[in-house]
Scaffold this active site. Structure first.
Site, mmCIF file in Angstrom:
data_model
loop_
_atom_site.group_PDB
_atom_site.id
_atom_site.type_symbol
_atom_site.label_atom_id
_atom_site.label_comp_id
_atom_site.label_asym_id
_atom_site.label_seq_id
_atom_site.Cartn_x
_atom_site.Cartn_y
_atom_site.Cartn_z
ATOM 1 N N GLY A 198 -9.250 -10.893 -0.090
ATOM 2 C CA GLY A 198 -8.708 -12.165 -0.563
ATOM 3 C C GLY A 198 -8.014 -12.900 0.573
ATOM 4 O O GLY A 198 -8.259 -12.602 1.745
ATOM 5 N N ILE B 148 -4.949 -12.884 1.768
ATOM 6 C CA ILE B 148 -4.099 -12.131 2.705
ATOM 7 C C ILE B 148 -4.949 -11.156 3.521
ATOM 8 O O ILE B 148 -4.773 -11.036 4.742
ATOM 9 C CB ILE B 148 -2.958 -11.411 1.942
ATOM 10 N N GLU C 265 10.499 0.859 -6.807
ATOM 11 C CA GLU C 265 11.252 0.011 -5.864
ATOM 12 C C GLU C 265 12.609 -0.318 -6.452
ATOM 13 O O GLU C 265 12.667 -0.691 -7.631
ATOM 14 C CB GLU C 265 10.467 -1.278 -5.572
ATOM 15 N N ARG D 299 0.756 -3.657 -3.555
ATOM 16 C CA ARG D 299 1.666 -3.110 -4.563
ATOM 17 C C ARG D 299 1.642 -1.594 -4.443
ATOM 18 O O ARG D 299 0.582 -0.990 -4.207
ATOM 19 C CB ARG D 299 1.226 -3.513 -5.976
ATOM 20 N N HIS E 276 9.906 -4.188 0.751
ATOM 21 C CA HIS E 276 9.120 -5.259 0.105
ATOM 22 C C HIS E 276 9.527 -6.640 0.652
ATOM 23 O O HIS E 276 10.015 -7.506 -0.086
ATOM 24 C CB HIS E 276 9.304 -5.206 -1.422
HETATM 25 C C1 GLV Z 1 5.094 -10.385 -3.353
HETATM 26 O O1 GLV Z 1 4.974 -9.215 -3.379
HETATM 27 C C2 GLV Z 1 4.234 -11.312 -4.029
HETATM 28 O O2 GLV Z 1 3.397 -10.896 -4.842
HETATM 29 O O3 GLV Z 1 4.399 -12.509 -3.792
#
Ligand code: GLV
Length: 348
Positions: free
Chosen positions: A175, A177, A287, A258, A306
């Site tokens: 995707g 990122i 977390e 995640r 995170h």
């Molecule tokens: C962060 O983890 C997001 O999903 O923006």
């Protein structure tokens, strides 16, 4: 000081019309000033100012009577919350991921859900690459060695790591990122392979060199595997015992998506037995990660809190988009970034 929640004038799931007064909204974490000020011009805004995210009970009690909710990925937003707070008309999530939201439950109640895609792509890709570098070049370990007085002299065998140039980066999930990480890796002279359920080659401008491979092949051939799939029922523990066993003994696993995409118990075992070379994690199954967690005991495992999207510029852009989504929902308009657009196909 939090502004008290004022019940909005809208009926259950009803949009607020002009001149009916300001609708009440709850914002679960402080957001940048400009976005908050813009929201306050159109809504009665209650911002949670606790040190941590609200507990589920606090979430329910602060959402009673509000018509809009601006949540973060630390908040569980589900059907039970909406049943307890039936005035909620729109949910805006301050994140691109929305696994904290039960989207089908929102859709059944005709509540649109917004997220923040696009604006955090570069910041998150940078952080993923920071973890690639930190683990490959043992940056944290080396700093710890300096602080512990273990830097004795220049030693040709000290802190040897992985040469990125010429190594293979495997992108799990191509995707936005994942593709941004691929761009960075190509700039470092890496060979890049990718696995995706839906993407087709080429992955985009500048990514013609990225080869799409089979799922198992990605783990078998990569020196670094970087995880970029969204968390969904089909991706829980997508990287487990089997996938870790396919990886080279020298290979590194990086996860900025995640925590639950990786079976953390299996990862601990892989690090303990040395069946992989290291891990760089911005996300964990729980977390914040408990301090006694075994993952924190490995020198070759870097765990971050995170912070993928945590740059000032990106957090401002995320808050602006989250406020755009919330305000559109309050006005009964289509959210600019909506994860369940099917709500607009049904009577509201
Ligand atoms: C962060 O983890 C997001 O999903 O923006």
């Amino acid at each position: 000081m939090a502004t008290p929640a004022v019940p909005g004038p809208a009926g259950p799931r009803g949009a607020v019309g002009p001149g009916e007064g300001l609708p009440a909204v709850f914002v679960t974490r402080p957001i940048p000033d400009a976005a908050r000020a813009r929201l306050e011009r159109s809504a009665q805004v209650d911002v949670f100012d606790g040190a941590d995210a609200p507990t589920p009970a606090e979430l329910v009690s602060r959402c009673r009577g509000v018509v809009g909710l601006l949540a973060s990925s630390a908040d569980r937003v589900d059907g039970a919350l909406l049943d307890a707070c039936p005035r909620i008309t729109v949910v805006s999530n301050l994140a691109v991921g929305y696994d904290n939201v039960d989207v089908p439950a929102m859709t059944r109640r005709n509540v649109p859900v917004g997220n923040t895609p696009g604006v955090l792509t570069d910041a998150t890709a940078d952080l993923a690459f920071a973890l690639v570098l930190a683990t490959a070049r043992r940056v944290v370990e080396a700093r710890d060695a300096v602080l512990a007085g273990r830097w004795k002299s220049w030693d040709p065998g000290f802190m040897l790591g992985m040469e990125l140039s010429g190594s293979t980066l495997g992108i799990l999930g191509a995707g936005r990122i994942g593709r941004a990480v691929a761009r960075r890796a190509l700039g470092f002279g890496m060979r890049v392979v990718a696995w995706s359920r839906s993407a087709r080659a080429p992955l985009g401008p500048g990514l013609e060199a990225v080869e799409l491979v089979e799922f198992d092949g990605l783990f078998e051939t990569s020196d670094v595997v970087s995880v970029h799939v969204a968390l969904a029922p089909s991706t829980v523990h997508l990287v487990g015992v089997r996938e870790l066993a396919l990886m080279k003994r020298s290979a590194i696993l990086v996860n900025t998506a995640r925590g639950a995409v990786v079976d953390q118990a299996a990862l601990v075992e892989a690090l303990r037995t040395g069946s992989i070379g290291g891990a760089g994690l911005d996300v964990t199954e729980v977390e914040p990660i408990p301090l006694g967690d075994p993952l924190l005991s490995f020198a070759n495992c870097v765990v971050l809190p995170h912070i993928g999207s945590a740059t000032t510029v990106t957090r401002v852009a995320m808050a602006e988009l989250a406020v755009d989504n919330l305000l559109a929902g309050l006005r009964g308009e289509v959210l600019p970034a909506c994860v369940n657009p099917e709500v607009y196909g049904t009577a509201r």
